[in-house]
Write a protein that holds these residues in place. Structure first.
Motif, PDB file in Angstrom:
ATOM      1  N   TYR A  52       0.858  -1.179   0.000  1.00 51.75           N
ATOM      2  CA  TYR A  52       0.000   0.000   0.000  1.00 51.75           C
ATOM      3  C   TYR A  52       0.895   1.230   0.000  1.00 51.75           C
ATOM      4  O   TYR A  52       1.623   1.481   0.965  1.00 51.75           O
ATOM      5  CB  TYR A  52      -0.878  -0.005   1.251  1.00 51.75           C
ATOM      6  N   ILE A  54       1.173   5.448  -0.840  1.00 47.49           N
ATOM      7  CA  ILE A  54       0.512   6.718  -1.124  1.00 47.49           C
ATOM      8  C   ILE A  54       1.537   7.631  -1.788  1.00 47.49           C
ATOM      9  O   ILE A  54       2.577   7.942  -1.189  1.00 47.49           O
ATOM     10  CB  ILE A  54      -0.020   7.394   0.156  1.00 47.49           C
ATOM     11  N   ASN A  80      -3.157  13.014  -3.490  1.00 47.52           N
ATOM     12  CA  ASN A  80      -2.807  11.646  -3.112  1.00 47.52           C
ATOM     13  C   ASN A  80      -3.291  10.640  -4.144  1.00 47.52           C
ATOM     14  O   ASN A  80      -4.459  10.645  -4.525  1.00 47.52           O
ATOM     15  CB  ASN A  80      -3.400  11.284  -1.750  1.00 47.52           C
ATOM     16  N   VAL A  82      -3.192   6.515  -4.514  1.00 45.42           N
ATOM     17  CA  VAL A  82      -2.930   5.274  -3.795  1.00 45.42           C
ATOM     18  C   VAL A  82      -2.715   4.147  -4.794  1.00 45.42           C
ATOM     19  O   VAL A  82      -3.484   3.990  -5.742  1.00 45.42           O
ATOM     20  CB  VAL A  82      -4.109   4.933  -2.852  1.00 45.42           C
ATOM     21  N   ARG A  84      -2.284   0.074  -4.419  1.00 44.50           N
ATOM     22  CA  ARG A  84      -2.364  -0.960  -3.389  1.00 44.50           C
ATOM     23  C   ARG A  84      -2.689  -2.316  -4.006  1.00 44.50           C
ATOM     24  O   ARG A  84      -3.371  -2.406  -5.021  1.00 44.50           O
ATOM     25  CB  ARG A  84      -3.400  -0.593  -2.333  1.00 44.50           C
TER      26      ARG A  84
END
Length: 134
Positions: A52, A54, A80, A82, A84
């Motif tokens: 994960y 960011i 941001n 992400v 993941r």
């Protein structure tokens, strides 16, 4: 209200991270910060988590325009991204820039949100197109 723009890639995490960096750069976003959530949780709490990451992605021109409209908008900038692990796939998620307009009700932010949406959508579309061609 959905607040994310998400695509899933049929590729491994490390490959996806590299592709995300490249496609964001193509759309004028630089990576200013990187938070490896999985490593941090392991180091600080001895907790395991799927990969994960960011990425603090910023388009300086868009950020400047938004901040000129509302100095507090830094709380909502769609910076941001992400990446993941999601089962045997990789999820790539970004904040929907229209969230800025919806939450603040400032119509002056609409052009910034529209351009940010166009750029983020182009990056996400590029990722899925490359994934389909692989």
């Amino acid at each position: 209200m959905r607040y994310d723009r998400t695509v899933h890639l049929d590729t491994d995490f490390a490959t996806a991270v590299g592709r995300v960096r490249d496609t964001l750069a193509e759309q004028g976003f630089g990576i200013l910060t990187e938070i490896d959530v999985a490593s941090t949780l392991k180091a600080k709490l001895d907790q395991d988590m799927e990969d994960y990451l960011i990425l603090g992605a910023c388009n300086p021109s868009l950020a400047h325009r938004a901040l000129e409209t509302d100095r507090s908008i830094g709380l909502l900038l769609p910076c941001n991204v992400v990446v993941r692990a999601d089962g045997d796939r990789t999820a790539v998620q970004a904040l929907d820039p229209n969230t800025m307009v919806a939450l603040t009700e400032l119509d002056a932010l609409r052009p910034v949100a529209e351009e940010a949406t166009r750029r983020l959508d182009a990056a996400l579309a590029s990722l899925t197109a490359a994934d389909a061609g692989a």
